[in-house]
Motif scaffolding. Structure first.
Motif, mmCIF file in Angstrom:
data_model
loop_
_atom_site.group_PDB
_atom_site.id
_atom_site.type_symbol
_atom_site.label_atom_id
_atom_site.label_comp_id
_atom_site.label_asym_id
_atom_site.label_seq_id
_atom_site.Cartn_x
_atom_site.Cartn_y
_atom_site.Cartn_z
ATOM 1 N N LEU A 23 0.858 -1.181 0.000
ATOM 2 C CA LEU A 23 0.000 0.000 0.000
ATOM 3 C C LEU A 23 0.893 1.229 0.000
ATOM 4 O O LEU A 23 1.872 1.287 0.746
ATOM 5 C CB LEU A 23 -0.869 0.033 1.258
ATOM 6 C CG LEU A 23 -1.892 -1.078 1.406
ATOM 7 C CD1 LEU A 23 -2.644 -0.924 2.727
ATOM 8 C CD2 LEU A 23 -2.878 -1.046 0.251
ATOM 9 N N PHE A 25 0.581 5.244 0.496
ATOM 10 C CA PHE A 25 -0.220 6.436 0.797
ATOM 11 C C PHE A 25 0.575 7.648 0.348
ATOM 12 O O PHE A 25 1.733 7.823 0.719
ATOM 13 C CB PHE A 25 -0.527 6.521 2.298
ATOM 14 C CG PHE A 25 -1.257 7.792 2.665
ATOM 15 C CD1 PHE A 25 -2.537 8.040 2.189
ATOM 16 C CD2 PHE A 25 -0.660 8.736 3.484
ATOM 17 C CE1 PHE A 25 -3.202 9.215 2.520
ATOM 18 C CE2 PHE A 25 -1.323 9.915 3.816
ATOM 19 C CZ PHE A 25 -2.592 10.153 3.336
ATOM 20 N N HIS A 26 -0.041 8.464 -0.503
ATOM 21 C CA HIS A 26 0.614 9.647 -1.069
ATOM 22 C C HIS A 26 0.040 10.869 -0.358
ATOM 23 O O HIS A 26 -1.099 11.270 -0.599
ATOM 24 C CB HIS A 26 0.326 9.686 -2.578
ATOM 25 C CG HIS A 26 0.991 10.818 -3.289
ATOM 26 N ND1 HIS A 26 0.301 11.702 -4.072
ATOM 27 C CD2 HIS A 26 2.289 11.209 -3.339
ATOM 28 C CE1 HIS A 26 1.142 12.592 -4.574
ATOM 29 N NE2 HIS A 26 2.350 12.313 -4.152
ATOM 30 N N THR A 32 -4.618 6.639 -1.555
ATOM 31 C CA THR A 32 -3.890 5.403 -1.287
ATOM 32 C C THR A 32 -3.897 4.557 -2.554
ATOM 33 O O THR A 32 -4.910 4.472 -3.240
ATOM 34 C CB THR A 32 -4.561 4.618 -0.147
ATOM 35 O OG1 THR A 32 -4.628 5.454 0.999
ATOM 36 C CG2 THR A 32 -3.774 3.363 0.191
ATOM 37 N N HIS A 33 -2.772 3.963 -2.865
ATOM 38 C CA HIS A 33 -2.676 3.106 -4.038
ATOM 39 C C HIS A 33 -2.253 1.712 -3.609
ATOM 40 O O HIS A 33 -1.350 1.561 -2.787
ATOM 41 C CB HIS A 33 -1.654 3.669 -5.031
ATOM 42 C CG HIS A 33 -1.859 5.118 -5.340
ATOM 43 N ND1 HIS A 33 -2.912 5.568 -6.107
ATOM 44 C CD2 HIS A 33 -1.180 6.219 -4.938
ATOM 45 C CE1 HIS A 33 -2.843 6.898 -6.184
ATOM 46 N NE2 HIS A 33 -1.810 7.313 -5.484
ATOM 47 N N SER B 36 -5.862 2.442 -7.536
ATOM 48 C CA SER B 36 -5.955 3.566 -6.601
ATOM 49 C C SER B 36 -7.264 3.512 -5.839
ATOM 50 O O SER B 36 -8.305 3.209 -6.407
ATOM 51 C CB SER B 36 -5.867 4.892 -7.355
ATOM 52 O OG SER B 36 -4.614 4.964 -7.998
ATOM 53 N N SER B 47 -9.527 13.411 4.245
ATOM 54 C CA SER B 47 -8.363 13.296 3.377
ATOM 55 C C SER B 47 -8.275 14.386 2.312
ATOM 56 O O SER B 47 -7.210 14.929 2.081
ATOM 57 C CB SER B 47 -8.328 11.923 2.719
ATOM 58 O OG SER B 47 -9.356 11.825 1.781
#
Lengths: 94, 136
Positions: A23, A25-26, A32-33, B36, B47
């Motif tokens: 995973l 997370f950017h 999240t990718h 994604s 977020s």
């Protein structure tokens, strides 16, 4: 093939390894990718260096057991294009 | 692609120590390796509002930001020097609705908002800006 890429700053990314996937997370996008091989390995060998797909392919070949008969450089380029669209790597030059 | 290294054998065999390297699945050029997650709930919650837009992004490299948001050469009259600040999605959203970005003058804020509107796919902050516009 002189395109150059640089990975996002480590503080922009949280990478969490699962068994078969990772995973990512950017932080800047809040997204999240779920990523599969070879993306975590590409990010690992790039570190913070500006790299070409050929250099990354060579580093992967030196550090991992790769399948035979795969066009490593072109697969790396395709994954870099994907990551560039998501902000995980940045294209430095065409 | 013709100068492949000799063979993927273990590098430390010379020392008598054989370390097996992890097998790596390369996949194919056309096989995407990314899924994604854009959860609707996460958008409505923190977020999106907490995501960040650097103004300017690192693709700007020293240019100034003109009132219309374009990147112009340094010291262009009427343009704003890059402050290297990062604003949250929430702050940018309020500015787009007519407010000002914190710590900026009205004109400066307008230039920054115009800059954000011009962001394109792949540039820092674009994904955050794009997610601000997703329908709830």
């Amino acid at each position: 093939m002189s395109q150059q890429f640089k990975a996002a700053n480590p503080e922009e990314i949280v990478l969490h390894m699962l068994d078969m996937m990772s995973l990512v997370f950017h932080r800047p996008s809040g997204l999240t990718h779920i990523v599969a091989d070879p993306i975590p390995a590409i990010l690992e060998v790039m570190q913070q260096e500006v790299s070409t797909p050929a250099q990354i392919a060579e580093a992967l070949e030196n550090n991992f057991d790769l399948e035979e008969g795969v066009d490593v450089e072109n697969v790396v380029l395709a994954r870099l294009d994907e990551m560039n669209a998501l902000g995980l790597v940045e294209r430095i030059s065409e | 692609m013709t100068d492949q290294p000799a063979k993927n054998t273990s590098q430390k065999e010379a020392n008598g120590i054989v370390t097996r390297r992890r097998a790596l699945m390369m996949g194919a050029v056309g096989a995407s390796a990314v899924v994604s997650i854009k959860p609707a709930l996460a958008q409505t919650a923190g977020s999106v509002l907490n995501c960040e837009i650097p103004i300017p992004g690192n693709h700007v490299s020293g240019g100034y930001i003109a009132p219309d948001g374009k990147i112009v050469p340094p010291d262009t009259p009427g343009a704003f020097a890059p402050q290297g600040r990062t604003f949250t999605g929430e702050e940018v959203k309020r500015a787009i609705r007519g407010g000002s970005l914190p710590g900026t003058s009205h004109e400066e804020s307008q230039a920054y908002v115009n800059y954000v509107r011009r962001l394109q796919h792949g540039q820092s902050g674009f994904t955050c800006y794009a997610s601000l516009q997703m329908p709830r």
